[in-house]
Design a protein around this motif. Sequence first.
Motif, PDB file in Angstrom:
ATOM      1  N   ALA A 175       4.212  -4.345  31.496  1.00  0.00           N
ATOM      2  CA  ALA A 175       3.271  -5.166  32.270  1.00  0.00           C
ATOM      3  C   ALA A 175       4.013  -5.865  33.418  1.00  0.00           C
ATOM      4  CB  ALA A 175       2.595  -6.191  31.359  1.00  0.00           C
ATOM      5  N   HIS A 176       5.175  -6.391  33.100  1.00  0.00           N
ATOM      6  CA  HIS A 176       5.994  -7.068  34.110  1.00  0.00           C
ATOM      7  C   HIS A 176       6.374  -6.102  35.228  1.00  0.00           C
ATOM      8  CE1 HIS A 176       9.888  -8.490  35.766  1.00  0.00           C
ATOM      9  NE2 HIS A 176       9.213  -9.636  35.843  1.00  0.00           N
ATOM     10  N   ASP A 177       6.852  -4.903  34.861  1.00  0.00           N
ATOM     11  CA  ASP A 177       7.283  -3.900  35.850  1.00  0.00           C
ATOM     12  C   ASP A 177       6.129  -3.437  36.731  1.00  0.00           C
ATOM     13  OD1 ASP A 177       9.736  -4.136  34.698  1.00  0.00           O
ATOM     14  OD2 ASP A 177       9.763  -2.159  33.744  1.00  0.00           O
ATOM     15  N   LEU A 178       4.927  -3.319  36.148  1.00  0.00           N
ATOM     16  CA  LEU A 178       3.779  -2.825  36.920  1.00  0.00           C
ATOM     17  C   LEU A 178       3.028  -3.962  37.624  1.00  0.00           C
ATOM     18  CD1 LEU A 178       2.155  -0.144  34.511  1.00  0.00           C
ATOM     19  CD2 LEU A 178       3.911   0.188  36.241  1.00  0.00           C
ATOM     20  N   GLY A 179       3.460  -5.187  37.389  1.00  0.00           N
ATOM     21  CA  GLY A 179       2.781  -6.329  37.997  1.00  0.00           C
ATOM     22  C   GLY A 179       1.384  -6.544  37.443  1.00  0.00           C
ATOM     23  N   LEU A 180       1.200  -6.209  36.160  1.00  0.00           N
ATOM     24  CA  LEU A 180      -0.119  -6.381  35.533  1.00  0.00           C
ATOM     25  C   LEU A 180      -0.102  -7.605  34.619  1.00  0.00           C
ATOM     26  CD1 LEU A 180      -0.821  -2.641  34.549  1.00  0.00           C
ATOM     27  CD2 LEU A 180      -1.888  -3.939  36.412  1.00  0.00           C
ATOM     28  N   PRO A 181      -1.260  -8.284  34.487  1.00  0.00           N
ATOM     29  CA  PRO A 181      -1.298  -9.448  33.596  1.00  0.00           C
ATOM     30  C   PRO A 181      -1.259  -8.990  32.140  1.00  0.00           C
ATOM     31  CG  PRO A 181      -3.508  -8.935  34.378  1.00  0.00           C
ATOM     32  CD  PRO A 181      -2.575  -7.989  35.088  1.00  0.00           C
ATOM     33  N   GLU A 252     -23.955  -7.474  26.293  1.00  0.00           N
ATOM     34  CA  GLU A 252     -23.853  -6.831  27.613  1.00  0.00           C
ATOM     35  C   GLU A 252     -22.694  -7.438  28.411  1.00  0.00           C
ATOM     36  OE1 GLU A 252     -26.819  -7.884  26.273  1.00  0.00           O
ATOM     37  OE2 GLU A 252     -27.359  -5.807  25.778  1.00  0.00           O
ATOM     38  N   GLU A 253     -22.615  -8.781  28.326  1.00  0.00           N
ATOM     39  CA  GLU A 253     -21.549  -9.508  29.027  1.00  0.00           C
ATOM     40  C   GLU A 253     -20.181  -9.085  28.497  1.00  0.00           C
ATOM     41  OE1 GLU A 253     -22.630 -13.634  28.672  1.00  0.00           O
ATOM     42  OE2 GLU A 253     -20.596 -14.266  29.163  1.00  0.00           O
ATOM     43  N   VAL A 254     -20.102  -8.930  27.177  1.00  0.00           N
ATOM     44  CA  VAL A 254     -18.851  -8.520  26.535  1.00  0.00           C
ATOM     45  C   VAL A 254     -18.444  -7.125  27.016  1.00  0.00           C
ATOM     46  CG1 VAL A 254     -17.851  -7.843  24.295  1.00  0.00           C
ATOM     47  CG2 VAL A 254     -19.096 -10.010  24.503  1.00  0.00           C
ATOM     48  N   LEU A 255     -19.414  -6.197  27.031  1.00  0.00           N
ATOM     49  CA  LEU A 255     -19.135  -4.815  27.446  1.00  0.00           C
ATOM     50  C   LEU A 255     -18.682  -4.735  28.899  1.00  0.00           C
ATOM     51  CD1 LEU A 255     -21.726  -2.275  25.978  1.00  0.00           C
ATOM     52  CD2 LEU A 255     -19.236  -2.295  25.742  1.00  0.00           C
ATOM     53  N   GLU A 256     -19.356  -5.513  29.755  1.00  0.00           N
ATOM     54  CA  GLU A 256     -19.043  -5.494  31.182  1.00  0.00           C
ATOM     55  C   GLU A 256     -17.596  -5.968  31.408  1.00  0.00           C
ATOM     56  OE1 GLU A 256     -18.408  -6.692  35.099  1.00  0.00           O
ATOM     57  OE2 GLU A 256     -18.848  -8.281  33.639  1.00  0.00           O
ATOM     58  N   ALA A 257     -17.217  -7.052  30.740  1.00  0.00           N
ATOM     59  CA  ALA A 257     -15.851  -7.584  30.885  1.00  0.00           C
ATOM     60  C   ALA A 257     -14.826  -6.628  30.272  1.00  0.00           C
ATOM     61  CB  ALA A 257     -15.747  -8.958  30.241  1.00  0.00           C
ATOM     62  N   ALA A 258     -15.213  -5.957  29.188  1.00  0.00           N
ATOM     63  CA  ALA A 258     -14.301  -5.006  28.533  1.00  0.00           C
ATOM     64  C   ALA A 258     -14.027  -3.832  29.458  1.00  0.00           C
ATOM     65  CB  ALA A 258     -14.893  -4.517  27.220  1.00  0.00           C
ATOM     66  N   GLU A 259     -15.057  -3.378  30.173  1.00  0.00           N
ATOM     67  CA  GLU A 259     -14.878  -2.259  31.100  1.00  0.00           C
ATOM     68  C   GLU A 259     -13.944  -2.647  32.244  1.00  0.00           C
ATOM     69  OE1 GLU A 259     -18.859  -0.863  31.994  1.00  0.00           O
ATOM     70  OE2 GLU A 259     -19.017  -0.173  29.904  1.00  0.00           O
ATOM     71  N   ARG A 260     -14.086  -3.873  32.722  1.00  0.00           N
ATOM     72  CA  ARG A 260     -13.204  -4.356  33.795  1.00  0.00           C
ATOM     73  C   ARG A 260     -11.758  -4.391  33.313  1.00  0.00           C
ATOM     74  NH1 ARG A 260     -13.889  -9.804  35.498  1.00  0.00           N
ATOM     75  NH2 ARG A 260     -15.655  -9.994  34.084  1.00  0.00           N
ATOM     76  N   GLY A 261     -11.536  -5.027  32.179  1.00  0.00           N
ATOM     77  CA  GLY A 261     -10.177  -5.163  31.641  1.00  0.00           C
ATOM     78  C   GLY A 261      -9.617  -3.843  31.138  1.00  0.00           C
ATOM     79  N   GLY A 262     -10.508  -2.923  30.810  1.00  0.00           N
ATOM     80  CA  GLY A 262     -10.097  -1.623  30.277  1.00  0.00           C
ATOM     81  C   GLY A 262      -9.268  -0.822  31.256  1.00  0.00           C
ATOM     82  N   ARG A 263      -9.530  -1.023  32.554  1.00  0.00           N
ATOM     83  CA  ARG A 263      -8.761  -0.284  33.564  1.00  0.00           C
ATOM     84  C   ARG A 263      -7.294  -0.705  33.544  1.00  0.00           C
ATOM     85  NH1 ARG A 263     -13.780  -0.011  36.281  1.00  0.00           N
ATOM     86  NH2 ARG A 263     -13.665  -2.123  37.106  1.00  0.00           N
ATOM     87  N   THR A 264      -7.056  -2.007  33.488  1.00  0.00           N
ATOM     88  CA  THR A 264      -5.683  -2.532  33.398  1.00  0.00           C
ATOM     89  C   THR A 264      -5.008  -1.997  32.134  1.00  0.00           C
ATOM     90  OG1 THR A 264      -6.541  -4.567  34.358  1.00  0.00           O
ATOM     91  CG2 THR A 264      -4.318  -4.660  33.448  1.00  0.00           C
ATOM     92  N   LEU A 265      -5.757  -2.032  31.046  1.00  0.00           N
ATOM     93  CA  LEU A 265      -5.205  -1.629  29.759  1.00  0.00           C
ATOM     94  C   LEU A 265      -4.855  -0.140  29.738  1.00  0.00           C
ATOM     95  CD1 LEU A 265      -4.417  -2.894  27.178  1.00  0.00           C
ATOM     96  CD2 LEU A 265      -6.747  -2.650  26.324  1.00  0.00           C
ATOM     97  N   SER A 266      -5.687   0.689  30.351  1.00  0.00           N
ATOM     98  CA  SER A 266      -5.402   2.128  30.413  1.00  0.00           C
ATOM     99  C   SER A 266      -4.097   2.386  31.154  1.00  0.00           C
ATOM    100  CB  SER A 266      -6.529   2.881  31.135  1.00  0.00           C
ATOM    101  OG  SER A 266      -7.711   2.769  30.406  1.00  0.00           O
ATOM    102  N   GLU A 267      -3.906   1.690  32.270  1.00  0.00           N
ATOM    103  CA  GLU A 267      -2.668   1.835  33.052  1.00  0.00           C
ATOM    104  C   GLU A 267      -1.467   1.450  32.208  1.00  0.00           C
ATOM    105  OE1 GLU A 267      -1.737   0.266  37.152  1.00  0.00           O
ATOM    106  OE2 GLU A 267      -3.877  -0.203  37.050  1.00  0.00           O
ATOM    107  N   LEU A 268      -1.593   0.312  31.540  1.00  0.00           N
ATOM    108  CA  LEU A 268      -0.514  -0.192  30.690  1.00  0.00           C
ATOM    109  C   LEU A 268      -0.161   0.793  29.585  1.00  0.00           C
ATOM    110  CD1 LEU A 268      -1.195  -3.949  29.812  1.00  0.00           C
ATOM    111  CD2 LEU A 268       0.982  -2.946  30.505  1.00  0.00           C
TER     112      LEU A 268
END
Length: 277
Positions: A175-181, A252-268
């Motif tokens: 995470a540190h190397d990729l500059g991701l939270p 719905e709110e949970v799913l929407e936020a999970a999809e947003r954060g999911g992109r960061t997590l996939s990269e990681l």
Amino acid sequence: MGIEEYVKRVESASDFLKAKIPARPEIAIVLGSGLGGLAEVLEGTLTVPYSEIPGFPISTAPGHKGELVFGELNGKHVILMSGRFHYYEGYSMREVVFPIRVFQLLGVEMLVLTNAAGGLNPDFEVGKPMVITDHINFMGDNPLIGPNVDAWGPRFPDMSEPYDVALYELAVEVAHDLGLPLYKGVYVAVSGPSFETAAEYRMFRLLGADAVGMSTVPEVIAAKHGGMKVLGFSVITDRCVPEEGLKPLTAEEVLEAAERGGRTLSELISEIVRRMS
Ligand code: HPA
């Protein structure tokens, strides 16, 4: 169902898959709600719907795919599990961990689990990931209750290091190397399906938890029992901080936020897999 029948079902699912797949998978990755993105970067894939696997539980939850995808991710043979079984759907703990036992018999050595979770730690922002360093089982049940299958693991498995320290430190480094939270914290598991009250959030914070969710812990217990190394992540989908006032929470709110954060997590996760030895 008796334990002998359960063992036979796990074996028949694993035998069926062994005959289909080209190589022994080293890593299995369980994709939580809204975290399906990884499937797109997998190469040479073979997709097997749960309904085709003898003995495998049938998934009922809408919006969950219900399939295993076998393929290569950055040079490693992996299984992606798309659509998990939740305790709140009415599955027994044994059914919830059925896929983990199948992975164990397939020779998987490392299990990566992801989930959507509420943020109890007031410093946590919605849409960002947390690597799990430890957990509290508050589900009131355990997948190892009942006769022990000695061939699978010990009666009283150790839980002093449920999440592999070298793996979660690798996650922090990546995470540190990729500059991701990436936050670090303790996950508390509840049965659900109701979200928590303000008093419950306050209690869980007092107990030392940073995130709360309705999955993952049963799978971790079965995987540790079976001798696997475990890495776990939560995507923070909502703030569970009663002191600042709670807004009504929807799935719905949970799913929407999970999809947003999911992109960061996939990269990681794909970079972590590349660096895993
Ligand atoms: N509580 C329990 N499970 C959850 C939550 C929550 O606030 N958010 C996402 N999953």
